[in-house]
Design an enzyme around this catalytic site. Structure first.
Site, PDB file in Angstrom:
ATOM      1  NE  ARG A  90      10.234   6.087   8.334  1.00 28.99           N
ATOM      2  CZ  ARG A  90       9.236   5.880   7.470  1.00 28.99           C
ATOM      3  NH1 ARG A  90       9.289   4.877   6.612  1.00 28.99           N
ATOM      4  NH2 ARG A  90       8.191   6.681   7.475  1.00 28.99           N
ATOM      5  CB  ALA A 110       1.520   0.154   6.278  1.00 29.95           C
ATOM      6  CG  HIS A 167       5.411  -2.146  10.189  1.00 27.89           C
ATOM      7  ND1 HIS A 167       6.736  -2.522  10.281  1.00 27.89           N
ATOM      8  CD2 HIS A 167       5.371  -1.163   9.238  1.00 27.89           C
ATOM      9  CE1 HIS A 167       7.460  -1.791   9.429  1.00 27.89           C
ATOM     10  NE2 HIS A 167       6.645  -0.961   8.791  1.00 27.89           N
ATOM     11  CG  ASN A 169       8.363  -2.034   0.174  1.00 30.54           C
ATOM     12  OD1 ASN A 169       7.854  -2.109   1.293  1.00 30.54           O
ATOM     13  ND2 ASN A 169       8.938  -0.928  -0.268  1.00 30.54           N
ATOM     14  NE  ARG A 215       7.182   4.348   9.744  1.00 29.52           N
ATOM     15  CZ  ARG A 215       6.054   4.455   9.024  1.00 29.52           C
ATOM     16  NH1 ARG A 215       5.677   3.465   8.259  1.00 29.52           N
ATOM     17  NH2 ARG A 215       5.324   5.559   9.059  1.00 29.52           N
ATOM     18  N   PRO A 224       0.789  -1.230   0.000  1.00 26.56           N
ATOM     19  CG  PRO A 224      -0.033  -1.032   2.159  1.00 26.56           C
ATOM     20  CD  PRO A 224       0.599  -2.021   1.223  1.00 26.56           C
ATOM     21  CG  ASN A 225      -0.255   4.275   1.317  1.00 26.69           C
ATOM     22  OD1 ASN A 225      -1.237   4.816   0.802  1.00 26.69           O
ATOM     23  ND2 ASN A 225      -0.300   3.700   2.508  1.00 26.69           N
ATOM     24  CD  GLU A 285      10.889  -7.283   6.205  1.00 27.19           C
ATOM     25  OE1 GLU A 285      11.115  -8.361   6.804  1.00 27.19           O
ATOM     26  OE2 GLU A 285      10.548  -6.243   6.787  1.00 27.19           O
ATOM     27  CG  HIS A 301      11.209  -2.174   4.441  1.00 28.72           C
ATOM     28  ND1 HIS A 301       9.841  -2.147   4.359  1.00 28.72           N
ATOM     29  CD2 HIS A 301      11.527  -3.277   5.154  1.00 28.72           C
ATOM     30  CE1 HIS A 301       9.349  -3.192   5.012  1.00 28.72           C
ATOM     31  NE2 HIS A 301      10.345  -3.895   5.494  1.00 28.72           N
ATOM     32  CG  LEU A 302      11.723   2.467  -1.192  1.00 29.06           C
ATOM     33  CD1 LEU A 302      10.350   3.047  -1.392  1.00 29.06           C
ATOM     34  CD2 LEU A 302      12.626   2.786  -2.357  1.00 29.06           C
ATOM     35  CB  SER A 303      12.543   4.436   4.854  1.00 30.53           C
ATOM     36  OG  SER A 303      11.532   3.556   5.328  1.00 30.53           O
ATOM     37  CE1 TYR A 330       8.994   5.105   2.791  1.00 30.70           C
ATOM     38  CE2 TYR A 330       7.415   6.908   2.902  1.00 30.70           C
ATOM     39  CZ  TYR A 330       7.908   5.718   3.392  1.00 30.70           C
ATOM     40  OH  TYR A 330       7.323   5.135   4.479  1.00 30.70           O
ATOM     41  CG  ASP A 345      -0.357 -17.242   8.916  1.00 30.14           C
ATOM     42  OD1 ASP A 345       0.689 -17.304   9.591  1.00 30.14           O
ATOM     43  OD2 ASP A 345      -1.496 -17.181   9.433  1.00 30.14           O
TER      44      ASP A 345
HETATM   45  C1  DQA Z   1       8.308   1.062   3.655  1.00 31.53           C
HETATM   46  C2  DQA Z   1       8.434   1.252   5.176  1.00 31.53           C
HETATM   47  C3  DQA Z   1       7.100   1.012   5.866  1.00 31.53           C
HETATM   48  O1  DQA Z   1       7.245   1.196   7.268  1.00 31.53           O
HETATM   49  C4  DQA Z   1       6.066   1.982   5.353  1.00 31.53           C
HETATM   50  O2  DQA Z   1       4.807   1.712   5.934  1.00 31.53           O
HETATM   51  C5  DQA Z   1       5.988   2.032   3.878  1.00 31.53           C
HETATM   52  C6  DQA Z   1       7.206   1.944   3.092  1.00 31.53           C
HETATM   53  C7  DQA Z   1       9.607   1.412   2.916  1.00 31.53           C
HETATM   54  O3  DQA Z   1       9.763   0.965   1.780  1.00 31.53           O
HETATM   55  O4  DQA Z   1      10.461   2.133   3.455  1.00 31.53           O
HETATM   56  O5  DQA Z   1       4.916   2.248   3.308  1.00 31.53           O
HETATM   57  O6  DQA Z   1       8.016  -0.293   3.399  1.00 31.53           O
END
Ligand code: DQA
Length: 149
Positions: free
Chosen positions: A106, A76, A79, A73, A110, A9-10, A97, A99-101, A22, A86
C-alpha cells in the site's frame, strides 16, 4: 493459555470501511471466527477495540501476569506510535503484529511499522484470516525462535 487481541483505531468500522481494502467482515465477525478456533484449541482469548492510543498503552501494561501473548492490530498507530512500541518493549510479553491488508503493498507511509522491531513477528495481508494465523502463531510462540532484542 490466555491471549489478548487488541484492535486500534477505525477497526470498529470494519464491514463499512473501504470494503475494497478491508473486505465485508465486521470486527464482530472476526472475533467470532477467532473464538471458534480458540475453543477448538482450548485457548482463552479476550478481544478488545479502542480508538485511543493511550487505552492501547494501558491495556498492554495491564496484560502483565494475565496474558501470555498479545495479538495487536494497532491500525494507523502502527506507523506513528513510539508510545505503543515502548509499552510492548516494557512489558516483554510476546506480541504479534497483525494487519488485514498487506501494508507493504500500500502507500509508502504504511511500509514503516514502529512496533515491528519489538514484536515477535508480523502477519499482514490475509484479511480476517490474518487473525487466525496470528492465533496459531501465538499458540506456538514458545517453540518459535525469537530474535535477540
Ligand atoms: C491496518 C493497516 C493500517 O495501515 C491501517 O491504518 C489500518 C488497518 C490493517 O489491518 O490492514 O487501520 O492495520
Amino acid at each position: 493459555m490466555k491471549i489478548l487481541f487488541l484492535n486500534g483505531p477505525n477497526l470498529n468500522l470494519l464491514g463499512q470501511r473501504e470494503p475494497n481494502v478491508y473486505g465485508r467482515a465486521t470486527l464482530g465477525d472476526i472475533e467470532t471466527k477467532v473464538r471458534e478456533r480458540a475453543a477448538t484449541l482450548g485457548i482463552e482469548i479476550e478481544f478488545r477495540q479502542t480508538n485511543l492510543e493511550g487505552e492501547l498503552v494501558s491495556w498492554i501494561q495491564q496484560a502483565r501476569g494475565i496474558f501470555e501473548v498479545i495479538v495487536l492490530n494497532a491500525a494507523a498507530y502502527t506507523h506513528t506510535s513510539v508510545a505503543l512500541r515502548d509499552a510492548i518493549s516494557a512489558v516483554a510479553i510476546p506480541t504479534i503484529e497483525v494487519h488485514l491488508s498487506n501494508v507493504h503493498a500500500r502507500e509508502e507511509f504504511r511500509h514503516k511499522s514502529l512496533i515491528a522491531p519489538v514484536c515477535s513477528g508480523q502477519i499482514t495481508g490475509f484479511g480476517p484470516n490474518s487473525y487466525i494465523l496470528a492465533l496459531e502463531a501465538a499458540v506456538n510462540i514458545n517453540a518459535t525462535p525469537q530474535q535477540p532484542k
